[in-house]
Write an enzyme that holds these catalytic residues in place. Structure first.
Site, PDB file in Angstrom:
ATOM      1  N   ASP A 218      -1.564  -1.576   7.459  1.00  0.00           N
ATOM      2  CA  ASP A 218      -0.944  -2.878   7.703  1.00  0.00           C
ATOM      3  C   ASP A 218      -0.132  -2.902   8.990  1.00  0.00           C
ATOM      4  OD1 ASP A 218      -1.998  -4.062   5.472  1.00  0.00           O
ATOM      5  OD2 ASP A 218      -0.178  -3.981   4.280  1.00  0.00           O
TER       6      ASP A 218
ATOM      7  N   HIS B  35      -7.069  -4.311   0.992  1.00  0.00           N
ATOM      8  CA  HIS B  35      -5.667  -4.052   1.308  1.00  0.00           C
ATOM      9  C   HIS B  35      -5.580  -2.757   2.100  1.00  0.00           C
ATOM     10  CE1 HIS B  35      -3.341  -7.248  -0.439  1.00  0.00           C
ATOM     11  NE2 HIS B  35      -3.980  -7.159  -1.593  1.00  0.00           N
TER      12      HIS B  35
END
Length: 386
Positions: free
Chosen positions: A161, A131
């Site tokens: 992200d 992540h």
């Protein structure tokens, strides 16, 4: 006038986080983006209200079973009419589904095939889960977020992200589309969040090579809350303000408005040995007034000042209201498209759609005959939320 990418058709293979963000940016810029959802995501008729996920705005949704042979065939038919495709699976998944870049480029040699992963298509980590927090760690970014004497503080998931991932994917796709318009040939865009996050650290690599950034002393440097003139301070009402008075003329304005112009210690702006004590003194000063009071004193000056606002407060601030930085779509307040264009103004084309909400109309609009659409729905290769 539609946005600057008007006329371009892009397929988004449904994913989460950076992929949808990139697709949103491309749709905001005027491209026709269709989101290909899993057939299993269709739970029945689409609700009357819009989907709540802002990242899904501006595009229609078609549900295709990519494990069904006719579903794969349908996607490849769409590829023939697309300028680009973006996907965010682990390396090798698209190939195993039969819709990898080689197959897609064979069907459409001019296609831009954008790939979004955390670690990249190659390398020892490429098949591992991860992540944002992991990607920015390996990129050498996370280690430098945080205050003196404290551990690293993850900056939400904005750096990996969205900054290092979705933004770089959108940039890569646009660049490859521009090149394809000249060469007539498509290509694969390998976007890795670890790569993009590393690029976002470029200035600090420069500072490090110039000897003005200590990578082993988090929270002591110019821009990492080490300096007293570049930090946030709590006010008497518990709210915060931000100060960024780096340049001498801006620092002089800070001292003037805080009554410190004649203070000999504050005159030593770049003496790092003084920063801790000077920050303690500023902390005491800013704690004597409310945030609104400091706004009255410092807003619209050259201090380099702004109140620290929540999302809701930012949407209501006069500056953002005048510029329409935030807009309301289907009853949901959200950031407006950016950047802004003088001639090809961009806008949000539609509210977020539900899985399969537009399956029939998208397939028809993209050249699939109505009787074949009926057959695909009947076979389960595609699903329509009706």
């Amino acid at each position: 006038m539609p946005g600057p990418l008007a006329g371009h058709r892009i397929i988004e293979i449904a994913g989460i986080g950076p992929g949808p963000f990139a697709a949103m940016l491309l749709a905001d810029l005027g491209a026709e983006v269709i989101r290909v959802e899993r057939a299993g995501a269709v739970r029945g008729p689409a609700p009357d209200q819009a989907h709540g996920d802002i990242l899904l705005r501006g595009r229609r949704n078609v549900a295709i079973d990519l494990k069904h042979p006719d579903g794969v065939a349908t996607l490849l038919d769409l590829v023939e009419h697309a300028d680009a495709l973006i996907e965010g699976f682990r390396p090798g998944v698209m190939e195993r589904l039969g819709i990898g870049p080689d197959v897609c480029l064979e069907r459409n040699p001019k296609l831009v095939f954008g790939r979004m992963t955390g670690w990249g298509q190659t390398g020892p980590y490429s098949q591992a889960a991860g992540h944002d927090i992991n990607y920015i760690s390996l990129a050498g970014a996370l280690a430098h977020f945080g205050r003196r004497g404290e551990g690293p503080t993850p900056p939400l998931n904005m750096v990996g992200d969205f900054g290092g991932g979705g933004m770089f994917l959108a940039l890569g796709v646009v660049a490859a589309l521009l090149e394809a318009s000249k060469s007539g040939e498509g290509q694969v865009v390998d976007t890795a969040m670890v790569d993009g996050s590393a690029v976002l650290m470029s200035m600090f690599w420069a500072f490090n090579s110039m000897g003005i950034f200590d990578e082993n002393a988090r929270g002591t440097n110019l821009l990492d809350t080490g300096a007293h003139f570049y930090d946030v301070y709590q006010c008497s009402d518990g709210e915060y303000i931000s100060i960024g008075s780096i340049e001498p003329q801006f620092y002089a304005e800070l001292l003037r408005l805080t009554g410190l112009s004649d203070d000999e210690q504050f005159a030593k702006q770049m003496d790092q040995g003084e920063w801790v004590e000077l920050k303690e003194r500023l902390t005491e000063i800013f704690a004597t007034r409310t945030r609104d009071e400091w706004c009255e004193i410092m807003e619209h000056t050259d201090v380099c000042f702004a109140p620290v606002l929540t999302m809701s407060e930012a949407a209501a601030h006069p500056h953002n209201v005048e510029r329409e930085t935030f807009v309301e779509v289907a009853g949901v307040t959200q950031p407006a498209p950016a950047p802004r264009f003088s001639r090809t103004a961009n806008e949000i084309a539609s509210a977020p759609a539900w899985p399969g909400e537009h399956t029939r109309e998208v397939l028809s609009d993209w050249g699939i005959a109505p009787d074949r659409v009926d057959a695909l729905v009947e076979s389960g290769a595609v699903r329509h939320a009706d």
